[in-house]
Design a protein around this motif. Structure first.
Motif, PDB file in Angstrom:
ATOM      1  N   CYS A   1      -6.885   5.759   5.027  1.00  0.00           N
ATOM      2  CA  CYS A   1      -5.881   4.782   4.575  1.00  0.00           C
ATOM      3  C   CYS A   1      -6.029   3.449   5.295  1.00  0.00           C
ATOM      4  O   CYS A   1      -5.883   2.391   4.681  1.00  0.00           O
ATOM      5  CB  CYS A   1      -4.472   5.355   4.741  1.00  0.00           C
TER       6      CYS A   1
ATOM      7  N   CYS B   1       0.598   5.500   0.249  1.00  0.00           N
ATOM      8  CA  CYS B   1      -0.216   6.702   0.426  1.00  0.00           C
ATOM      9  C   CYS B   1      -0.022   7.585  -0.793  1.00  0.00           C
ATOM     10  O   CYS B   1       1.078   8.051  -1.063  1.00  0.00           O
ATOM     11  CB  CYS B   1       0.193   7.472   1.669  1.00  0.00           C
TER      12      CYS B   1
ATOM     13  N   TRP C   1      -8.355  12.147   7.792  1.00  0.00           N
ATOM     14  CA  TRP C   1      -7.421  11.626   6.774  1.00  0.00           C
ATOM     15  C   TRP C   1      -6.906  10.236   7.142  1.00  0.00           C
ATOM     16  O   TRP C   1      -6.812   9.337   6.302  1.00  0.00           O
ATOM     17  CB  TRP C   1      -6.272  12.630   6.660  1.00  0.00           C
TER      18      TRP C   1
ATOM     19  N   GLU D   1      -2.602   5.255  11.554  1.00  0.00           N
ATOM     20  CA  GLU D   1      -3.100   4.094  10.790  1.00  0.00           C
ATOM     21  C   GLU D   1      -2.907   2.810  11.604  1.00  0.00           C
ATOM     22  O   GLU D   1      -3.785   1.954  11.656  1.00  0.00           O
ATOM     23  CB  GLU D   1      -2.345   3.957   9.457  1.00  0.00           C
TER      24      GLU D   1
ATOM     25  N   HIS E   1       0.476  10.392  10.510  1.00  0.00           N
ATOM     26  CA  HIS E   1      -0.425   9.612   9.655  1.00  0.00           C
ATOM     27  C   HIS E   1      -0.268   8.100   9.838  1.00  0.00           C
ATOM     28  O   HIS E   1      -1.237   7.396  10.133  1.00  0.00           O
ATOM     29  CB  HIS E   1      -0.182  10.018   8.198  1.00  0.00           C
TER      30      HIS E   1
ATOM     31  N   TYR F   1       0.852  -1.199   0.000  1.00  0.00           N
ATOM     32  CA  TYR F   1       0.000   0.000   0.000  1.00  0.00           C
ATOM     33  C   TYR F   1       0.885   1.245   0.000  1.00  0.00           C
ATOM     34  O   TYR F   1       1.874   1.317   0.725  1.00  0.00           O
ATOM     35  CB  TYR F   1      -0.876   0.008   1.261  1.00  0.00           C
TER      36      TYR F   1
HETATM   37 ZN   LIG Z   1      -2.179   7.340   3.843  1.00  0.00          ZN
END
Ligand SMILES: [Zn+2]
Length: 478
Positions: A211, A30, A207, A240, A236, A28
């Motif tokens: 994700c 971003c 935000w 997550e 971030h 993955y």
């Molecule tokens: Zn992200």
């Protein structure tokens, strides 16, 4: 082939890479927040993840790679509201620009491009799971994540939580370590802002939840690799982890790979310093996409990249040298036969190339292997010591290099044209070929005045001719 090793931000160490399921990699990345044109610092990270995915594919892994487009966040909501348009209307232009830029930089499409606004349901469900497990609380219509309840909070960014007050909150999506607080999973709508009507109330996602929800939806609860710029590690990616692991009780990501910052001429890039560049700014100045990709790829991702115009010029020459070598291999006729030392030299180059990339994607080391080989092979060719029997192996080595670096195809002019820039006002390929043929004919009938006239005409129009030993002619744009 060498064992692949990568630096994992989570452990702080370089570790052997082995995916959860042998032969298959779930990854993955971003993607961009599409509120503006992405800048070259962003593209440094996107080129890095492209090199990584291409190398893993080269090594035979089957890849499922997801990249998201953050098309809802604080800045987009604010800009769209200020412009008086819907989110999709506001972001579409930047989404299309991003796709076009990636294509221009030969960044491969991941297996899935996904948009945050297409996946609001998954985010809502993940927030509901966190609510059921009492990781959340409500305040004024917004829903916050209670970081004190997640005992591993800080394990990625090694943040010290001792000074953090339980219950203190932060509403911005982006904040510094010093202001670490409970963060918003779901934000109540302010007047005039876009919102979704959902089972957890009206509002929009934070935000970070975007994700977590999308990565797990498309790749499963535990994924192999998560990449991003180093500035995303906190908050971030830390958030997550907190969201995903609290919800599933399983490790979210096995390898976290972060690309370092990019400086411009030794300084932090900023609009106020006038050293802030999008790709298009550089194309407008006449730089080639291949040179830019090469410049961004050539510094190993964990080293700060000092982007300079000298460096970009050098990258232009490096790409040209490699392309010339490929043309030479294709067009020249070498003495027949084979030579064991050169065959060994090619095999060593290919092995060194693999060793460089296997060592935490050390692109500088991998490129050195290619440069060294090309230099030695060129010398051997000049001396008449390179044999026809070696051509195929040398071409295979170059092809392997290009599967990862993707700069050999001479398509810069087309790419720039597709973006609306004319690389040069010079003649197109067909016209050049025609003039080159006319000049060859002139030389044959020993009309050297005409032959020189055509050469000079082409030179004036930006085309360099190079006569090779075997009598053929190579040309290139200046
Ligand atoms: Zn992200």
């Amino acid at each position: 082939m060498h064992e692949i090793q990568v630096h994992n931000t989570l452990s702080g160490k370089v570790e052997p890479f082995a995916p959860l399921k042998p032969g298959v990699v779930h990854m993955y990345t971003c993607g961009p927040t599409v509120y503006d044109y992405a800048h070259i610092g962003n593209y440094r990270t996107f080129v890095f993840q492209d090199i990584l995915r291409r190398f893993l594919k080269l090594r035979g892994f089957q890849l499922t790679h997801v990249m998201n487009l953050t098309d809802v966040d604080d800045r987009i909501i604010a800009n769209a509201a200020a412009a008086g348009v819907g989110l999709r209307d506001y972001t579409e232009k930047y989404v299309q620009a991003f796709f076009a830029d990636c294509k221009t930089l030969s960044i491969e499409s991941p297996e899935h491009w996904i948009r945050a606004t297409d996946n609001i349901d998954s985010m809502v469900r993940l927030i509901q799971t966190l609510q059921n497990k009492t990781y959340t609380y409500n305040s004024e219509g917004s829903i916050y994540y209670r970081i004190a309840k997640f005992k591993d909070y800080g394990k990625l960014s090694k943040i010290d939580l001792s000074g953090i007050q339980a219950g203190a909150r932060v509403d911005n999506d982006r904040y510094e370590k010093e202001s670490a607080r409970d963060f918003a999973l779901w934000k109540a709508p302010k007047p005039g802002e876009h919102f979704w009507e959902t089972p957890i109330g009206p509002g929009r996602p934070g935000w970070h939840i975007e994700c977590s929800a999308m990565a797990m939806k498309f790749l499963g609860e535990t994924i192999d690799i998560h990449t991003g710029g180093i500035d995303l590690a906190f908050p971030h990616h830390e958030n997550e982890i907190a969201q995903s692991e609290a919800a599933t009780g399983k490790p979210f990501v096995r390898y976290w790979l972060h690309a370092e910052h990019l400086l411009v001429e030794g300084e932090k890039m900023s609009k106020s310093l006038g050293n802030f560049f999008t790709l298009r700014d550089l194309f407008a100045k006449g730089y080639k996409p291949s040179a830019l990709r090469f410049a961004l790829a050539s510094v190993p991702y964990r080293r700060q990249l000092n982007f300079t115009f000298d460096g970009l010029q050098q990258a232009t020459s490096s790409v040209e040298r490699l392309r010339n070598f490929a043309v030479r291999l294709k067009n020249e006729r070498f003495p027949a036969g084979k030579q064991a030392p050169m065959a060994e030299r090619i095999a060593k180059g290919a092995s060194d190339f693999d060793a460089g990339l296997s060592d935490d994607l050390n692109t500088a080391q991998a490129l050195a292997a290619v440069y060294d080989f090309v230099r030695e092979a060129n010398i051997a060719m000049d001396k008449g010591e390179f044999r026809q029997g070696e051509v195929k192996a040398a071409q295979e080595f170059l092809a392997t290099f290009d599967k990862v670096f993707a700069v050999l195809e001479d398509n810069d002019a087309e790419k720039l044209k597709a973006l609306g820039y004319s690389a040069s006002e010079g003649p197109d390929d067909a016209e050049i070929e025609k003039l080159v043929a006319e000049r060859q004919a002139a030389r044959k009938r020993k009309d050297f005045a005409e032959s020189d006239r055509i050469r000079n005409e082409l030179l004036k129009r930006g085309i360099l001719l190079e006569d090779t030993k075997d009598g053929s002619v190579r040309w290139k744009r200046k």
